[in-house]
Design a protein around this motif. Structure first.
Motif, mmCIF file in Angstrom:
data_model
loop_
_atom_site.group_PDB
_atom_site.id
_atom_site.type_symbol
_atom_site.label_atom_id
_atom_site.label_comp_id
_atom_site.label_asym_id
_atom_site.label_seq_id
_atom_site.Cartn_x
_atom_site.Cartn_y
_atom_site.Cartn_z
ATOM 1 N N ASP A 98 60.189 36.209 42.270
ATOM 2 C CA ASP A 98 60.878 35.834 43.333
ATOM 3 C C ASP A 98 61.237 36.559 44.478
ATOM 4 O OD1 ASP A 98 61.499 33.529 42.082
ATOM 5 O OD2 ASP A 98 63.319 34.058 41.467
ATOM 6 N N ASP A 99 60.974 38.068 44.340
ATOM 7 C CA ASP A 99 60.960 38.960 45.411
ATOM 8 C C ASP A 99 59.742 39.093 46.048
ATOM 9 O OD1 ASP A 99 59.295 40.224 43.481
ATOM 10 O OD2 ASP A 99 60.809 41.795 42.779
ATOM 11 N N GLY A 100 58.682 38.277 45.783
ATOM 12 C CA GLY A 100 57.537 38.358 46.535
ATOM 13 C C GLY A 100 56.495 39.344 46.065
ATOM 14 N N ILE A 101 56.871 40.162 45.218
ATOM 15 C CA ILE A 101 55.898 41.064 44.661
ATOM 16 C C ILE A 101 55.362 40.573 43.394
ATOM 17 C CG2 ILE A 101 55.777 43.597 43.743
ATOM 18 C CD1 ILE A 101 58.037 44.415 45.714
ATOM 19 N N SER A 102 53.813 40.643 43.360
ATOM 20 C CA SER A 102 53.201 40.076 42.141
ATOM 21 C C SER A 102 52.845 41.092 41.116
ATOM 22 C CB SER A 102 51.921 39.556 42.529
ATOM 23 O OG SER A 102 52.174 38.478 43.610
ATOM 24 N N PRO A 103 53.334 40.857 39.838
ATOM 25 C CA PRO A 103 52.985 41.936 38.875
ATOM 26 C C PRO A 103 51.649 41.356 38.240
ATOM 27 C CG PRO A 103 54.598 40.149 37.919
ATOM 28 C CD PRO A 103 54.249 39.759 39.472
ATOM 29 N N LEU A 104 50.689 42.303 38.623
ATOM 30 C CA LEU A 104 49.311 42.006 38.243
ATOM 31 C C LEU A 104 49.145 42.414 36.939
ATOM 32 C CD1 LEU A 104 47.322 42.301 41.538
ATOM 33 C CD2 LEU A 104 48.285 40.253 40.500
ATOM 34 N N LEU A 142 49.672 46.239 49.518
ATOM 35 C CA LEU A 142 50.472 47.439 48.950
ATOM 36 C C LEU A 142 49.966 47.215 47.504
ATOM 37 C CD1 LEU A 142 53.508 49.379 49.771
ATOM 38 C CD2 LEU A 142 52.474 49.489 47.553
ATOM 39 N N LEU A 143 49.202 48.077 46.739
ATOM 40 C CA LEU A 143 49.215 48.079 45.469
ATOM 41 C C LEU A 143 49.610 49.246 44.486
ATOM 42 C CD1 LEU A 143 45.426 47.106 45.283
ATOM 43 C CD2 LEU A 143 47.148 45.660 44.940
ATOM 44 N N ALA A 277 46.743 49.284 23.598
ATOM 45 C CA ALA A 277 48.058 49.910 23.647
ATOM 46 C C ALA A 277 47.537 51.487 23.456
ATOM 47 C CB ALA A 277 48.906 49.441 22.519
ATOM 48 N N PRO A 278 48.370 52.345 24.181
ATOM 49 C CA PRO A 278 49.496 51.957 25.195
ATOM 50 C C PRO A 278 49.113 51.680 26.610
ATOM 51 C CG PRO A 278 49.323 54.470 25.180
ATOM 52 C CD PRO A 278 48.100 54.030 24.322
ATOM 53 N N HIS A 279 47.654 51.662 26.923
ATOM 54 C CA HIS A 279 47.253 51.509 28.183
ATOM 55 C C HIS A 279 46.987 49.953 28.633
ATOM 56 C CE1 HIS A 279 47.045 55.656 28.646
ATOM 57 N NE2 HIS A 279 46.365 55.866 27.374
ATOM 58 N N GLN A 280 48.116 49.393 29.114
ATOM 59 C CA GLN A 280 48.218 47.842 29.691
ATOM 60 C C GLN A 280 48.251 47.828 31.119
ATOM 61 O OE1 GLN A 280 50.366 46.963 26.244
ATOM 62 N NE2 GLN A 280 48.937 45.495 25.375
ATOM 63 N N ARG A 281 47.306 47.347 31.875
ATOM 64 C CA ARG A 281 47.319 47.563 33.193
ATOM 65 C C ARG A 281 48.520 46.769 33.790
ATOM 66 N NH1 ARG A 281 44.357 45.401 38.022
ATOM 67 N NH2 ARG A 281 43.477 47.247 39.029
ATOM 68 N N LEU A 282 49.156 47.488 34.592
ATOM 69 C CA LEU A 282 50.291 46.467 35.486
ATOM 70 C C LEU A 282 50.134 47.228 36.889
ATOM 71 C CD1 LEU A 282 52.527 44.811 35.954
ATOM 72 C CD2 LEU A 282 54.215 46.523 35.134
ATOM 73 N N ILE A 283 49.814 46.306 37.715
ATOM 74 C CA ILE A 283 49.789 46.672 39.241
ATOM 75 C C ILE A 283 50.648 45.649 40.076
ATOM 76 C CG2 ILE A 283 48.335 46.796 41.140
ATOM 77 C CD1 ILE A 283 47.184 48.877 39.507
ATOM 78 N N TYR A 284 51.620 46.365 40.750
ATOM 79 C CA TYR A 284 52.603 45.458 41.615
ATOM 80 C C TYR A 284 51.585 45.290 42.857
ATOM 81 C CZ TYR A 284 56.570 46.200 38.555
ATOM 82 O OH TYR A 284 57.431 46.166 37.605
ATOM 83 N N ARG A 285 51.598 44.149 43.293
ATOM 84 C CA ARG A 285 50.966 43.731 44.554
ATOM 85 C C ARG A 285 52.077 43.066 45.535
ATOM 86 N NH1 ARG A 285 46.916 39.147 44.260
ATOM 87 N NH2 ARG A 285 48.779 38.053 44.353
ATOM 88 N N ALA A 286 52.079 43.759 46.710
ATOM 89 C CA ALA A 286 52.869 43.356 47.668
ATOM 90 C C ALA A 286 52.013 42.939 49.117
ATOM 91 C CB ALA A 286 53.898 44.231 48.064
ATOM 92 N N ARG A 287 52.105 41.788 49.647
ATOM 93 C CA ARG A 287 51.270 41.480 50.759
ATOM 94 C C ARG A 287 52.077 41.265 51.672
ATOM 95 N NH1 ARG A 287 47.953 36.667 47.654
ATOM 96 N NH2 ARG A 287 46.102 38.005 47.097
ATOM 97 N N TYR A 288 51.775 41.666 53.141
ATOM 98 C CA TYR A 288 52.654 41.491 54.296
ATOM 99 C C TYR A 288 52.064 40.766 55.432
ATOM 100 C CZ TYR A 288 55.151 45.118 51.675
ATOM 101 O OH TYR A 288 55.972 45.784 50.553
ATOM 102 N N TYR A 289 52.942 40.329 56.061
ATOM 103 C CA TYR A 289 52.494 39.677 57.564
ATOM 104 C C TYR A 289 52.252 40.929 58.625
ATOM 105 C CZ TYR A 289 53.846 35.312 55.137
ATOM 106 O OH TYR A 289 54.098 34.639 54.318
ATOM 107 N N GLN A 290 52.786 42.088 58.444
ATOM 108 C CA GLN A 290 52.765 43.217 59.533
ATOM 109 C C GLN A 290 51.316 43.997 58.962
ATOM 110 O OE1 GLN A 290 55.956 42.934 57.863
ATOM 111 N NE2 GLN A 290 56.607 41.707 59.756
ATOM 112 N N ARG A 291 51.132 44.750 60.066
ATOM 113 C CA ARG A 291 50.203 45.990 59.738
ATOM 114 C C ARG A 291 50.995 47.041 59.379
ATOM 115 N NH1 ARG A 291 44.923 46.510 61.462
ATOM 116 N NH2 ARG A 291 45.376 48.675 62.271
ATOM 117 N N VAL A 292 50.325 48.136 58.793
ATOM 118 C CA VAL A 292 51.168 49.293 58.525
ATOM 119 C C VAL A 292 51.376 49.990 59.927
ATOM 120 C CG1 VAL A 292 50.793 51.783 57.658
ATOM 121 C CG2 VAL A 292 49.579 49.904 56.734
#
Ligand SMILES: [Fe+2]
Length: 293
Positions: A98-104, A142-143, A277-292
């Motif tokens: 819901d917050d727009g950030i994808s937990p990959l 942003l990853l 375990a214990p290495h289970q990949r989790l990357i948060y991905r945020a996509r934006y309409y602006q440039r940096v």
């Protein structure tokens, strides 16, 4: 010389292109290590850390931060870091939280498991959100790495402005073909007989109102229709060749816990990975309409 915003990307303006190209190549990082900025707390950058990240984004459309925040699943980390870099408007897709950030992460079942980012398979060259409509162009991504995989899960990275230079130097007609508004079409996605997403036709390369180059691309063969004319096909083949061989412009690295990639949606891949375990990949991905910023 023409100093209009975006003149460098006008095929008719060779002088503007040559000047921009020379400056771009002169300042381009020589290695991935040059992109890395150590940050003490990604939730609250110091002015120097912020400046260092912005400077790298200005040179290479990307920067990597390394922080001690590894293992911390707080989504405020990417959200606040994005805000500090001028990234305000998140593109929410229906698989994002819901917050727009994808937990990959590897999804064993459910809707997400049907989509490649949520598998442990490799992902070919692409830019994010290439299937989005024009009003929802993804200009920055942003990853943030919370946890790494046991093995694999690396990214190849290529500044799309460098890909543009390589293509234009080979043959400016490649650029002309890839700037056509009907170069690539994403077919409609139909689910249960309902149109979940209408077909999207658009260019590969485009220039925004501020004169910045944007790229939409995927090397995937499924769910994409390329214009069938010879000019487009030749341009695509040239791009595939550029992406398919090692070059000093392509950087490969793996985000370790606490690290992240900030980018103006550059070309990237992901290699396959295995979790144990214990290495289970989790990357948060945020996509934006602006440039940096
Ligand atoms: Fe991606």
């Amino acid at each position: 010389m023409d100093t209009r915003a975006g003149a460098a990307f006008d095929l008719a303006d060779k002088a503007a292109y040559q000047a921009w190209r020379a400056a771009k190549l002169a300042h381009f990082p020589k290695s991935l290590a040059e992109l890395v900025v150590e940050v003490r707390d990604p939730r609250a950058l110091s002015p120097g850390e912020r400046r260092a990240l912005l400077e790298r984004c200005a040179r290479a459309n990307m920067a990597i931060y390394a922080s001690p925040a590894g293992g911390d699943p707080d989504k405020e980390i990417p959200r606040r870091l994005g805000l500090e870099l001028g990234l305000r408007e998140l593109d929410s897709n229906y698989l994002a939280d819901d917050d727009g950030i994808s937990p990959l992460a590897l999804a064993e079942r459910g809707t997400r498991a049907e989509f490649i980012p949520y598998t442990n398979r490799g992902i070919k060259w692409h830019t994010d959100g290439y299937y989005n409509p024009v009003g929802r162009t993804v200009r920055a991504v942003l990853l943030h790495c919370v946890a790494r995989a046991e093995t694999g899960g690396e990214n190849d990275l290529l500044d799309h402005e460098i890909a543009y230079i390589q293509l234009r130097d080979l043959n400016p007609q490649y650029i002309g073909a890839l700037m056509a508004g009907d170069a690539m079409t994403i077919p409609a996605r139909i689910e249960d007989g309902r149109v979940e997403r209408p077909a999207q036709a658009g260019p590969v390369f485009s220039v925004d109102g501020s004169g910045f180059l944007h790229m939409r691309y995927t090397a995937r063969a499924v769910s994409i229709e390329w214009k069938k004319d010879a000019a487009t096909q030749a341009a695509l083949a040239a791009l595939e060749t550029i992406l398919g061989r090692a070059s000093p412009w392509i950087f490969r690295g793996r985000l370790e816990p606490g690290m992240g990639l900030v980018s103006n949606n550059v070309l990237h891949t992901r290699t396959p990975f295995t979790d144990a375990a214990p290495h289970q990949r989790l990357i948060y991905r945020a996509r934006y309409y602006q440039r940096v910023a």
